[in-house]
Design a protein around this motif. Structure first.
Motif, PDB file in Angstrom:
ATOM      1  N   GLU A 155      22.930 -14.916 -51.703  1.00 46.74           N
ATOM      2  CA  GLU A 155      23.678 -15.156 -52.933  1.00 46.74           C
ATOM      3  C   GLU A 155      23.544 -13.966 -53.890  1.00 46.74           C
ATOM      4  O   GLU A 155      23.923 -14.053 -55.045  1.00 46.74           O
ATOM      5  N   ASN A 156      22.967 -12.894 -53.402  1.00 48.55           N
ATOM      6  CA  ASN A 156      22.769 -11.719 -54.259  1.00 48.55           C
ATOM      7  C   ASN A 156      24.096 -11.032 -54.558  1.00 48.55           C
ATOM      8  O   ASN A 156      25.049 -11.123 -53.795  1.00 48.55           O
ATOM      9  N   TYR A 157      24.097 -10.280 -55.646  1.00 40.13           N
ATOM     10  CA  TYR A 157      25.278  -9.486 -55.985  1.00 40.13           C
ATOM     11  C   TYR A 157      24.850  -8.335 -56.885  1.00 40.13           C
ATOM     12  O   TYR A 157      23.759  -8.369 -57.480  1.00 40.13           O
ATOM     13  N   PRO A 215      19.179 -12.377 -65.034  1.00 41.33           N
ATOM     14  CA  PRO A 215      19.135 -11.642 -63.766  1.00 41.33           C
ATOM     15  C   PRO A 215      17.716 -11.291 -63.323  1.00 41.33           C
ATOM     16  O   PRO A 215      16.835 -11.066 -64.157  1.00 41.33           O
ATOM     17  N   THR A 216      17.532 -11.260 -62.006  1.00 38.78           N
ATOM     18  CA  THR A 216      16.189 -11.048 -61.461  1.00 38.78           C
ATOM     19  C   THR A 216      15.917  -9.606 -61.069  1.00 38.78           C
ATOM     20  O   THR A 216      14.771  -9.225 -60.877  1.00 38.78           O
ATOM     21  N   GLY A 217      16.974  -8.825 -60.884  1.00 41.40           N
ATOM     22  CA  GLY A 217      16.767  -7.448 -60.443  1.00 41.40           C
ATOM     23  C   GLY A 217      16.838  -6.513 -61.627  1.00 41.40           C
ATOM     24  O   GLY A 217      15.955  -6.495 -62.481  1.00 41.40           O
ATOM     25  N   ASP A 243      21.188  -8.634 -58.992  1.00 39.30           N
ATOM     26  CA  ASP A 243      20.731 -10.006 -59.232  1.00 39.30           C
ATOM     27  C   ASP A 243      20.747 -10.832 -57.948  1.00 39.30           C
ATOM     28  O   ASP A 243      21.522 -10.546 -57.023  1.00 39.30           O
ATOM     29  N   GLY A 244      19.913 -11.824 -57.911  1.00 36.42           N
ATOM     30  CA  GLY A 244      19.870 -12.760 -56.781  1.00 36.42           C
ATOM     31  C   GLY A 244      18.839 -13.828 -57.091  1.00 36.42           C
ATOM     32  O   GLY A 244      17.912 -13.582 -57.868  1.00 36.42           O
ATOM     33  N   PRO A 245      18.995 -15.004 -56.511  1.00 31.43           N
ATOM     34  CA  PRO A 245      18.100 -16.117 -56.851  1.00 31.43           C
ATOM     35  C   PRO A 245      16.735 -16.016 -56.178  1.00 31.43           C
ATOM     36  O   PRO A 245      16.613 -15.468 -55.088  1.00 31.43           O
ATOM     37  N   VAL A 246      15.738 -16.584 -56.835  1.00 31.14           N
ATOM     38  CA  VAL A 246      14.410 -16.658 -56.232  1.00 31.14           C
ATOM     39  C   VAL A 246      14.376 -17.786 -55.184  1.00 31.14           C
ATOM     40  O   VAL A 246      13.829 -17.615 -54.109  1.00 31.14           O
TER      41      VAL A 246
HETATM   42  C1  LIG Z   1      18.148 -10.660 -53.227  1.00 25.98           C
HETATM   43  O1  LIG Z   1      17.539 -11.279 -54.293  1.00 25.98           O
HETATM   44  C2  LIG Z   1      16.188 -11.616 -54.108  1.00 25.98           C
HETATM   45  C3  LIG Z   1      15.748 -12.238 -55.386  1.00 25.98           C
HETATM   46  O2  LIG Z   1      15.982 -11.374 -56.448  1.00 25.98           O
HETATM   47  C4  LIG Z   1      15.361 -10.396 -53.807  1.00 25.98           C
HETATM   48  O3  LIG Z   1      14.060 -10.803 -53.453  1.00 25.98           O
HETATM   49  C5  LIG Z   1      15.973  -9.659 -52.710  1.00 25.98           C
HETATM   50  O4  LIG Z   1      15.272  -8.474 -52.526  1.00 25.98           O
HETATM   51  C6  LIG Z   1      17.420  -9.377 -53.013  1.00 25.98           C
HETATM   52  N1  LIG Z   1      18.038  -8.672 -51.934  1.00 25.98           N
HETATM   53  C7  LIG Z   1      18.736  -7.597 -52.159  1.00 25.98           C
HETATM   54  C8  LIG Z   1      19.359  -7.020 -50.958  1.00 25.98           C
HETATM   55  O5  LIG Z   1      18.847  -7.093 -53.268  1.00 25.98           O
END
Ligand SMILES: *[C@@H]1O[C@H](CO)[C@@H](O)[C@H](O)[C@H]1NC(C)=O
Ligand SMILES: *[C@@H]1O[C@H](CO)[C@@H](O)[C@H](O)[C@H]1NC(C)=O
Ligand SMILES: *[C@@H]1O[C@H](CO)[C@@H](O)[C@H](O)[C@H]1NC(C)=O
Ligand SMILES: *[C@@H]1O[C@H](CO)[C@@H](O)[C@H](O)[C@H]1NC(C)=O
Ligand SMILES: *[C@@H]1O[C@H](CO)[C@@H](O)[C@H](O)[C@H]1NC(C)=O
Ligand SMILES: *[C@@H]1O[C@H](CO)[C@@H](O)[C@H](O)[C@H]1NC(C)=O
Ligand SMILES: *[C@@H]1O[C@H](CO)[C@@H](O)[C@H](O)[C@H]1NC(C)=O
Length: 598
Positions: free
Chosen positions: A146-148, A66-68, A202-205
């Protein structure tokens, strides 16, 4: 990070649990790695490897990471796979239907964990709850969110509530995918366990994370393509780029021009009918995977075009290396108006069958030597005033083709432009790049990561997709087929190379900054199938495509070494779901983590 585990099984089963366990071994998490240890009297809650790994290390067992935000808590709950239920969907919309189908898939996968021997008695129920705007758009444009977020909590009555919040079906589905990775089979207790106190953002780069698959050099059957899409979904890859035709065969059954596959398929059975395509596209949608068809032209054509007079030049010309890069040669007679009529008709059928958000026009490896060998073609060029000595005039003929083909594609799409992808080629060379409009074309880079065209493309503000062959071509490293020795792009690209193929670092090395990341759409791991077909597909693709998937999802600052144990775990998950992924290391290295890498 070191995570202390305190396990509560159901409610009161924690003590007196250890003596029932027959294994002499369990696993302890230390410094981010699970270590095999003897179960001694002071171990009150022995951990199975899968349970240990779920909580151990920077991202536990989640792939891609996960990215967040990620916190997994310290507890698992014994789950009853028969009692997985959906909540929060209150309409009969397409999105709701897809989500309930996805939850059913999750449920049947969880039911199969441990080979169906799990003891579900006293297991708790799981509610999967959805919320968020969940937009209706299912066409999967590049800017779809695609975030969640995923939250897992145990409620007062003991049941578990997993809440997924997303703006689109695709984000919600990724949330479910992550949830499925937090449910494991505990082989010490023969129980299915779920992590209990989970918080993930999480969400993709990158928005384009793909597999490029050639089904012309050799046919890949439908079941194998569906299996590929399943593996992609498990790895949060979102684009199946289907190089459906080439010089070798034309397996796509065009409704309007059945002669193409009639003449061009290897056998009458080795075709993709409209119905097959629809099934693949629907399966893709359910799995959060857009399907992008490629009709490569004006080179990489041949079989299938024979029935049209004067359309095909140099077909099967010998010695082939004088006319093209690989047998059989074949290039369109771009002076023939009929060619554009045919293309428009095929485009129309492809658009009807695929409903694509993006279209791939191919455009690689045009051979000026082919056109140069045809006297009447050069006479036509002369009538246009194009120089037939040197390359410049032939490039004009190519550009003439590309403009007309693009117009045909737009007409086929009812006058609306479709975002179109082209390969790096002679047209993206220094002298010719101005022929192409960055507002029309996305460029897929197949050349080396050090290729100077990359810098040129970004300076000209093209959006790019990285399939640089020096790292992400999955067909490299086998024996040659047009001669002996090794094939052209040897050696084999190991998963570590794919993992470390950072699009961002590639452009930074060419003088750009992090801000220029906006030009990177992502990447696609490519399998050209001269030497692979249905029987070898899984092993060629997996788990290496999954390694690139994490790179494209997370663009981590760390290298493969930090992902090693999760990669091994993810590979095992692919195998559990019927994908014959290659093994990467002795199983011993998964049970004795950290003991193998140098
Ligand atoms: C969606 O994910 C991207 C990559 O992690 C991030 O840059 C962006 O801020 C996220 N958006 C939300 C609403 O969390
Ligand atoms: C448990 O006992 C073993 C020896 O039997 C010892 O090496 C280990 O450190 C003990 N573990 C804990 C957590 O106390
Ligand atoms: C269900 O309906 C409620 C109230 O009408 C709304 O707030 C909620 O967002 C809906 N849930 C979904 C998943 O559409
Ligand atoms: C699960 O949690 C969500 C968010 O807090 C809540 O809206 C939903 O009602 C809960 N579901 C159940 C079955 O309690
Ligand atoms: C298929 O090709 C043959 C020539 O081989 C031609 O006679 C026939 O009209 C073509 N069919 C269609 C539907 O174009
Ligand atoms: C290419 O197409 C033109 C225009 O239809 C035609 O006159 C010519 O004969 C074709 N060339 C070949 C070699 O088929
Ligand atoms: C055609 O191209 C060749 C090679 O680049 C060049 O030498 C020649 O002068 C050109 N001819 C014309 C008429 O421009």
């Amino acid at each position: 990070m070191f995570v202390i585990l305190l396990l509560v099984f159901g409610t009161l089963q924690i003590f007196g649990d250890a003596h029932k366990i027959k294994s002499p071994w369990h696993y302890e998490c230390s410094a981010g790695l699970c270590e095999k240890a003897a179960i001694s009297s002071n171990v009150s809650t022995p951990l199975s490897l899968e349970v240990c790994q779920m909580f151990c290390g920077e991202a536990g067992a989640i792939w891609p990471k996960p990215t967040g935000h990620l916190s997994l808590g310290n507890f698992v709950v014994h789950l009853d796979p028969e009692a997985i239920k959906i909540s929060g969907l209150n309409s009969t919309s397409k999105v709701s239907t897809l989500l309930s189908r996805s939850v059913n898939l999750l449920k049947s996968n969880v039911q199969r964990l441990g080979g169906g021997v799990a003891n579900n008695k006293n297991g708790k129920a799981l509610w999967v709850h959805f919320s968020g705007s969940l937009v209706k758009d299912l066409s999967m444009p590049l800017d779809i969110s695609e975030n969640y977020t995923l939250e897992v909590r145990q409620l007062d009555d003991g049941t578990v509530n997993a809440t997924i919040v997303a703006e689109s079906y695709f984000g919600a589905r990724h949330g479910l995918e992550t949830l499925s990775q937090l449910i494991v089979f505990d082989d010490l207790r023969s129980q299915v366990q779920i992590a209990r106190d989970v918080n993930i953002v999480d969400g993709p780069v990158y928005p384009y994370r793909g597999i490029t698959l050639d089904t012309s050099r050799n046919f890949i059957d439908k079941a194998a393509i569906l299996r590929t899409i399943r593996g992609m979904a498990m790895s949060k890859l979102n684009t199946f780029h289907w190089h459906i035709t080439d010089s070798h065969s034309f397996p796509y059954e065009s409704k309007s021009l059945p002669n193409m596959s009639h003449y061009g398929s290897y056998t009458p059975q080795k075709v993709y009918t409209s119905k097959d395509v629809k099934e693949i596209v629907d399966y893709g949608l359910l799995h959060g995977v857009r399907v992008v068809p490629e009709l490569d032209a004006p080179a990489h054509v041949g079989e299938g075009w024979q029935w049209i007079d004067n359309a095909l030049l140099c077909f099967k010309a010998q010695p082939w290396m004088n006319y093209c890069v690989e047998p059989p040669c074949g290039q369109l007679n771009v002076s023939n108006e009929k060619v554009y009529e045919i293309l428009e008709t095929i485009y129309k059928d492809l658009i009807h069958d695929f409903k694509p958000a993006l279209f791939h026009m191919g455009g690689d490896e045009v051979s000026t030597k082919c056109w140069n060998s045809v006297e009447s073609f050069k006479q036509w060029m002369a009538t246009k005033g194009w120089n037939t000595t040197g390359d410049s005039g032939f490039i004009k003929a190519w550009e003439y083709f590309q403009t007309k083909a693009y117009d045909a594609l737009t007409r086929a799409n009812n006058g609306k432009t479709l975002p179109s992808i082209l390969w790096t080629s002679g047209l993206t060379d220094e002298n010719n790049i101005d022929y192409l409009d960055p507002n029309k074309y996305i460029i897929q880079i197949w050349t080396e990561s050090s290729d100077k065209s990359i810098a040129r493309l970004i300076k000209k503000k093209f959006k790019v997709i990285f399939s640089n062959y020096d790292a992400v071509y999955l067909d490299c490293g086998f024996g040659a087929w047009v001669t002996s020795g090794n094939n052209w792009c040897s050696p084999y690209k190991g998963w570590q190379l794919l993992y470390d193929n950072s699009p961002l670092n590639i452009i930074i090395k060419q003088g750009f900054s992090t801000a220029d990341k906006q030009y990177i759409l992502g990447g696609s791991a490519a399998l050209w199938t001269e030497q692979a077909d249905t029987s070898s597909l899984d092993g060629r693709l997996w788990p290496r495509a999954a390694a690139y998937a994490e790179r494209l999802w997370a663009e981590p600052s760390s290298s493969w070494i930090h992902a090693e144990q999760r990669m091994l775990r993810h590979r095992q998950r692919l195998v559990q779901k019927g994908i014959q992924a290659d093994q990467l290391e002795p199983e011993w290295c998964s049970q004795n983590q950290g003991a193998c890498p140098l």
